[in-house]
Each structure stands twice: as structure tokens, then as C-alpha cells.
Design a protein around this motif. Structure first.
Motif, PDB file in Angstrom:
ATOM      1  N   ASN A 168       0.870  -1.156   0.000  1.00  0.00           N
ATOM      2  CA  ASN A 168       0.000   0.000   0.000  1.00  0.00           C
ATOM      3  C   ASN A 168       0.918   1.220   0.000  1.00  0.00           C
ATOM      4  OD1 ASN A 168      -2.088   2.011   0.699  1.00  0.00           O
ATOM      5  ND2 ASN A 168      -3.339   0.256   1.316  1.00  0.00           N
ATOM      6  N   TYR A 169       0.364   2.401   0.195  1.00  0.00           N
ATOM      7  CA  TYR A 169       1.166   3.620   0.062  1.00  0.00           C
ATOM      8  C   TYR A 169       0.603   4.697   0.973  1.00  0.00           C
ATOM      9  CZ  TYR A 169       3.564   7.489  -2.400  1.00  0.00           C
ATOM     10  OH  TYR A 169       4.354   8.566  -2.728  1.00  0.00           O
ATOM     11  N   GLY A 170       1.480   5.597   1.397  1.00  0.00           N
ATOM     12  CA  GLY A 170       1.045   6.750   2.164  1.00  0.00           C
ATOM     13  C   GLY A 170       2.206   7.622   2.567  1.00  0.00           C
ATOM     14  N   ASN A 171       2.039   8.943   2.477  1.00  0.00           N
ATOM     15  CA  ASN A 171       3.069   9.886   2.919  1.00  0.00           C
ATOM     16  C   ASN A 171       4.422   9.621   2.255  1.00  0.00           C
ATOM     17  OD1 ASN A 171       1.257  11.229   4.779  1.00  0.00           O
ATOM     18  ND2 ASN A 171       1.456   9.421   6.079  1.00  0.00           N
TER      19      ASN A 171
ATOM     20  N   ARG B 226       6.075   3.417   0.344  1.00  0.00           N
ATOM     21  CA  ARG B 226       5.357   2.160   0.115  1.00  0.00           C
ATOM     22  C   ARG B 226       5.405   1.390   1.436  1.00  0.00           C
ATOM     23  NH1 ARG B 226      10.403   1.361  -2.303  1.00  0.00           N
ATOM     24  NH2 ARG B 226      11.597   0.137  -0.818  1.00  0.00           N
ATOM     25  N   VAL B 227       4.332   0.662   1.749  1.00  0.00           N
ATOM     26  CA  VAL B 227       4.259  -0.090   3.003  1.00  0.00           C
ATOM     27  C   VAL B 227       3.793  -1.502   2.667  1.00  0.00           C
ATOM     28  CG1 VAL B 227       3.307  -0.184   5.334  1.00  0.00           C
ATOM     29  CG2 VAL B 227       3.598   2.044   4.207  1.00  0.00           C
ATOM     30  N   LEU B 228       4.591  -2.513   3.029  1.00  0.00           N
ATOM     31  CA  LEU B 228       4.271  -3.893   2.688  1.00  0.00           C
ATOM     32  C   LEU B 228       3.076  -4.380   3.507  1.00  0.00           C
ATOM     33  CD1 LEU B 228       5.062  -6.378   1.005  1.00  0.00           C
ATOM     34  CD2 LEU B 228       6.601  -7.053   2.873  1.00  0.00           C
ATOM     35  N   THR B 229       2.029  -4.809   2.812  1.00  0.00           N
ATOM     36  CA  THR B 229       0.816  -5.308   3.468  1.00  0.00           C
ATOM     37  C   THR B 229       0.511  -6.755   3.094  1.00  0.00           C
ATOM     38  OG1 THR B 229      -0.515  -4.382   1.656  1.00  0.00           O
ATOM     39  CG2 THR B 229      -0.230  -3.019   3.621  1.00  0.00           C
ATOM     40  N   ASP B 230       1.050  -7.220   1.959  1.00  0.00           N
ATOM     41  CA  ASP B 230       0.724  -8.558   1.471  1.00  0.00           C
ATOM     42  C   ASP B 230       1.983  -9.192   0.880  1.00  0.00           C
ATOM     43  OD1 ASP B 230      -0.258 -10.844   0.294  1.00  0.00           O
ATOM     44  OD2 ASP B 230      -1.944  -9.868  -0.698  1.00  0.00           O
ATOM     45  N   PRO B 231       2.839  -9.797   1.735  1.00  0.00           N
ATOM     46  CA  PRO B 231       4.079 -10.391   1.238  1.00  0.00           C
ATOM     47  C   PRO B 231       3.848 -11.428   0.139  1.00  0.00           C
ATOM     48  CG  PRO B 231       4.143 -10.232   3.624  1.00  0.00           C
ATOM     49  CD  PRO B 231       2.745  -9.895   3.212  1.00  0.00           C
ATOM     50  N   ALA B 232       2.774 -12.180   0.211  1.00  0.00           N
ATOM     51  CA  ALA B 232       2.509 -13.201  -0.806  1.00  0.00           C
ATOM     52  C   ALA B 232       2.317 -12.567  -2.182  1.00  0.00           C
ATOM     53  CB  ALA B 232       1.294 -14.030  -0.422  1.00  0.00           C
ATOM     54  N   ALA B 233       1.568 -11.465  -2.226  1.00  0.00           N
ATOM     55  CA  ALA B 233       1.323 -10.791  -3.505  1.00  0.00           C
ATOM     56  C   ALA B 233       2.617 -10.246  -4.101  1.00  0.00           C
ATOM     57  CB  ALA B 233       0.310  -9.668  -3.327  1.00  0.00           C
ATOM     58  N   GLY B 234       3.549  -9.861  -3.237  1.00  0.00           N
ATOM     59  CA  GLY B 234       4.829  -9.341  -3.710  1.00  0.00           C
ATOM     60  C   GLY B 234       5.914 -10.389  -3.798  1.00  0.00           C
TER      61      GLY B 234
END
Length: 385
Positions: free
Chosen positions: A316-319, A322-330
Motif C-alpha cells: 500500500n502507500y502513504g506519505n 510504500r508499506v508492505l501489506t501482502d508479502p505473498a502478492a509481492g
């Protein structure tokens, strides 16, 4: 951490160098407060100065959050409260130009949901109009018609926006405009604010919008890729495209999104402050609660539909992070909550609060890094834990 496993970084780097896809580079890894790996690959050296491009954005985020926690910056306020040029924004699309019905908020700048785009002749109508206005802004700034960074930001408002603010994510010049907002609030030139509030406290002596006098010889060699993908020394036209033709001069516009030069060590100090939740060697730049908010995912499900950057799968993203929220997807062996950003010439960093881990990678190649190669570096680092 298994330090021996980190030697695989050398192996991967050397494969890239042998194939000609990479020449100079630098890597730093810090774990639980100790530097566990460091290497600088010739012709780069320990004190090489790199243009870090979009790794400027997290610095701008910290600058904004400093004003935020002092009560001087309201993220829900309109950008036009600070930069009047944005009072009557127009949405520019293939369907024509119409007045925007929603104002751009400061939080839209920080989350790249403002609709403000980068210049680009090959993209949409908004990008093409930004190209025209951007050229006009540079000419007017260099001729003295525009007197300041704030004037440039107000001029760029003439390019309009690509969609209603908050409607989508679009990577663009939002952080450059954020720099202008910070100037207005602080009453200081943006570079002076950064030096006083961030660079001096963090001992970032080589970080600025230009390379300091007497440091020219330390500038990292800039490369481009030839038709076969090999890294070759860049010519003057490449430097002009990247706005690096006069690195020792004051820039015409202090871009909060892409203008800084820095070293691997300087940026490590910045990353240490982030990992320490806003503090560095006893000096607090921002509070821990502010830091927590800064690296909290901000994009809504609707906005994430257009958050399609290749380096951000699973994030996800903010400020400006990038912030990792779903290690499987990446396909990542990293931790949920790992955050960071990158630069268009191939610099990259991440901070992992769970593992108390910092990773910094520097290179200078037009077109950036190979994504598979970068994923390999990260996999090696996490594989050593």
C-alpha cells in the motif's frame, strides 16, 4: 543474522557487473543497530555522491510531519490555503477541460491522490499540458519572472489535474508542490528548512539540492543503457534529461520530490532516524506516534486500483512511502510493515521495524534498476535472518 549469507550480495552484484548491466554501486545493511554489511563497487567509493531522485520524497514527508505535529500543517486543509494558484483547478482529460468539483487537500499531496501529474509527451492530456507549463516555468524562473520555489508551484497549477482529487492514485509532482507548502508555512527557503530541521541534526553533511563546492570529484559516474542493456557512461544529453547538467549550481526549482543529492552513509542516518521512530542519537525530529502515522497505509481500495507500480506489488502507500501489506502478492520474504522508497536512477531503500533492519542501495543509471535484480538483493538480505 547470518553474516556469511550476506556475501551472496557480492555474488549477485558481480554477476551483474560481469554481464555489463551494472558498474558502480553501493550497498549498506544495518541490523539491530549494527552495520553488518557494506560494499562500494568501483568506480563508486564510500563517499560517492548520488542524485537520489525520488528518495527525496520520504525526506519531504518528514519535513511535512514536523510541521504537522507542531499544529502548523492541517492535512485536511486545502492546498490553495497555502498556494492560491490551486484555488480553481481544472480537470484535464481526453474529454476536454472542466473545473474540478473537489479541492486538493494536503493529504492528497502526501498520498499522490491529488491528480497532479509528471510531464510526459507520450501520455495523457494532463501530462502533455504539464510538459508545456513545466518548460514555461523553467524559462520564467531562469529569467527572473518567477522569484521563488513558491512562485514555481503556483505556476505549475496552470497544468491542471488528471482527475478529481482523492479519486485515484497517480505518481506525479505532488511532493514538489508539498515543498512549496512547507516554504509558505515555515517562511524559509525549502533547502534552508531541510538543512536546519533535518540534515544538520542527522549529520547529513553531503545532502543538498546541489553538490557542495570542492566535492565535485565525489559525484558518482552516471550511466545509461545501450541497446543490449549494458551500462555505458552517459552523455551530456542524458544529464540534461535528468537535470544533472550543472550539479554544483543552485537548481532552478528545489523539487521536494526528486531534487536531492546524497551519499549512502548520509541516507543511512536518515533511515536510522526512521527506524528509531523519529529520533537519532538522542535528537528527536518527530514523535513516535507521528512516525507511526507516517508509515501507515493510506490508500483506499478505490485508490489502490491505480497503484500499479512494478516495485510495489504487495504494498500500500502513504506519505511518500510504500508499506508492505501482502508479502505473498509481492513474492516477498520480508515483514508486513516494511517501508521505503526508490529513485529513478536506481537508488532504493527500506526500513523493517520488526527485524530492526535497514537496507540501502545506490546506483546512477538512467532508467533505474532491474526489478528482478533488486528483488534478488532483498531476498538475500532477508534470507540471512
Amino acid at each position: 543474522m547470518n553474516i556469511r549469507k550476506l556475501n551472496r550480495l557480492d555474488t549477485l552484484i558481480e554477476k551483474q557487473r560481469e554481464s555489463g548491466r551494472l558498474q558502480g554501486a553501493a550497498i549498506l545493511v544495518e541490523h539491530k543497530g549494527k552495520r553488518v554489511y557494506e560494499n562500494h563497487y568501483e568506480p563508486d567509493r564510500e563517499d560517492s555522491i548520488y542524485k537520489i531522485f525520488s528518495m527525496t520524497k520520504p525526506v519531504t514527508a518528514v519535513a511535512a510531519m514536523m510541521l504537522y505535529e507542531r499544529g502548523e500543517l492541517d492535512l485536511m486543509s486545502k492546498v490553495s490555503d497555502y498556494l492560491p494558484g490551486f484555488e480553481k483547478c481544472k480537470v484535464v482529460s481526453s474529454e476536454g477541460i472542466r473545473p474540478a468539483t473537489t479541492p486538493i487537500l494536503v493529504k492528497d499531496l502526501l498520498n499522490m491522490t491529488s491528480g497532479i501529474v509528471y510531464a510526459g509527451e507520450l501520455f495523457g492530456e494532463a501530462e502533455r499540458l504539464m510538459s508545456k507549463v513545466w518548460k514555461e516555468a523553467r524559462t520564467q524562473r531562469e529569467s527572473g519572472i518567477l522569484k521563488s520555489n513558491v512562485d514555481v508551484c503556483n505556476k505549475l497549477s496552470e497544468a491542471g489535474i488528471a482527475f478529481e482529487p482523492g479519486e485515484a492514485f497517480r505518481y506525479g509532482q505532488s511532493a514538489d508542490i508539498m515543498g512549496g507548502v512547507i516554504e509558505v508555512i515555515s517562511g524559509m527557503k525549502y533547502s534552508e528548512f531541510l538543512k536546519k530541521e533535518i540534515f544538520t541534526p542527522l549529520n547529513m553533511e553531503d545532502t543538498d539540492f546541489k553538490i557542495g563546492e570542492g566535492k565535485e570529484f565525489r559525484q558518482a559516474v552516471l550511466y545509461r543503457r545501450d541497446k543490449s542493456g549494458r551500462a555505458v557512461r552517459a552523455e551530456d544529453d542524458v544529464r540534461r534529461r535528468l537535470q544533472m547538467e550543472n550539479p554544483t549550481r543552485e537548481p532552478w526549482f528545489e523539487q521536494g520530490g526528486s531534487g536531492l543529492y546524497s551519499t549512502a552513509n548520509d541516507y543511512a542516518h536518515f533511515a536510522q532516524m526512521l527506524l528509531n521512530r523519529g529520533s537519532y542519537h538522542g535528537k528527536e525530529l518527530i514523535g513516535k506516534k507521528t512516525m507511526e502515522f507516517m508509515v501507515t497505509p493510506q490508500l483506499t481500495d478505490l485508490q489502490r486500483q491505480t497503484f500499479d507500480l512494478e516495485s510495489c506489488k504487495g504494498y500500500n502507500y502513504g506519505n511518500y512511502f510504500r508499506v508492505l501489506t501482502d508479502p505473498a502478492a509481492g513474492c516477498s520474504n520480508g515483514s508486513i510493515g516494511e517501508y521505503g522508497w526508490e529513485g529513478k536512477a536506481g537508488s532504493y531503500f527500506f526500513v523493517d521495524p520488526t527485524e530492526e533492519l535497514i537496507f540501502i542501495y545506490m546506483q546512477q543509471i538512467e532508467g533505474g534498476y532491474d526489478h528482478s535484480f533488486l528483488r534478488g538483493l532483498k531476498q538475500i538480505v532477508y534470507g540471512a535472518i
